[in-house]
Scaffold this active site. Structure first.
Site, PDB file in Angstrom:
ATOM      1  N   CYS A  10       0.860  -1.179   0.000  1.00  0.00           N
ATOM      2  CA  CYS A  10       0.000   0.000   0.000  1.00  0.00           C
ATOM      3  C   CYS A  10       0.901   1.234   0.000  1.00  0.00           C
ATOM      4  CB  CYS A  10      -0.995  -0.005   1.166  1.00  0.00           C
ATOM      5  SG  CYS A  10      -0.297   0.196   2.807  1.00  0.00           S
ATOM      6  N   ASN A  13       2.365   1.554   4.369  1.00  0.00           N
ATOM      7  CA  ASN A  13       2.565   0.300   5.083  1.00  0.00           C
ATOM      8  C   ASN A  13       2.179   0.404   6.563  1.00  0.00           C
ATOM      9  OD1 ASN A  13       5.285  -1.963   5.873  1.00  0.00           O
ATOM     10  ND2 ASN A  13       3.266  -2.506   5.189  1.00  0.00           N
ATOM     11  N   ARG A  16      -3.526  -0.610   5.232  1.00  0.00           N
ATOM     12  CA  ARG A  16      -4.057  -1.717   4.436  1.00  0.00           C
ATOM     13  C   ARG A  16      -3.121  -2.912   4.332  1.00  0.00           C
ATOM     14  NH1 ARG A  16      -5.203   1.674  -0.820  1.00  0.00           N
ATOM     15  NH2 ARG A  16      -3.313   2.667  -0.030  1.00  0.00           N
ATOM     16  N   SER A  17      -1.878  -2.676   3.943  1.00  0.00           N
ATOM     17  CA  SER A  17      -0.987  -3.821   3.722  1.00  0.00           C
ATOM     18  C   SER A  17      -0.654  -4.581   5.004  1.00  0.00           C
ATOM     19  CB  SER A  17       0.269  -3.414   2.947  1.00  0.00           C
ATOM     20  OG  SER A  17       0.997  -2.405   3.593  1.00  0.00           O
TER      21      SER A  17
END
Length: 159
Positions: A10, A13, A16-17
């Protein structure tokens, strides 16, 4: 046996990721398949390097029994393109940015998460400027995709 290596990417970091990484690790652990995969996450920007995930991501994950509190943000490195079998961008802007830095011959590893895992051309929205409901929505989208991804990645795994 070759471990199938997946990198979720993403922007920073921290939202989402890390959620995607945590969800997928949790799923592989619960399916007794953790040894088949190497899972990591990164961001295209380095603003948050070394920091833990956003507290809202940590809280949403924890509410579902997933612990992402020990993760630390990092920026994607050129070596990641060689190291990972599959690099999943969580939105089209991230995918465009990754295509600018991917070494020749590694472009087939880059995929849009939703297109690859869910079969739909949809971005996973960045919840950073939103509230808890935005993080909940992202968690649900990632869970759906990771469920499908576990089945797909298992079939593509090489030995």
């Amino acid at each position: 046996m070759h471990r199938f290596k997946i990198l979720f990417v993403c922007m920073g970091n921290i939202c989402r990721s890390p959620l995607a990484e945590g969800i997928f690790k949790h799923m592989t652990d619960n399916a007794a398949r953790a040894g088949e995969f190497e899972i990591d996450s990164a961001g295209t920007g380095g603003w948050h390097q070394g920091n833990p995930p956003d507290p809202r991501s940590v809280a949403v994950a924890a509410a579902h029994g997933v612990d992402i509190s020990t993760q630390r943000a990092r920026r994607i490195a050129v070596g990641d393109f060689d190291r990972f079998d599959l690099i999943l961008a969580l939105d089209r802007d991230i995918l465009r940015n990754l295509r600018k830095i991917v070494p020749a011959g590694e472009t087939d590893k880059l995929q849009l998460f939703s297109r690859y895992a869910r079969g739909i051309d949809e971005d996973i929205p960045d919840p950073y400027y939103g509230g808890r409901e935005d993080f909940d929505r992202v968690y649900t989208m990632l869970l759906t995709g990771c469920t499908s991804l576990l089945d797909t990645a298992g079939k593509l795994r090489t030995s």
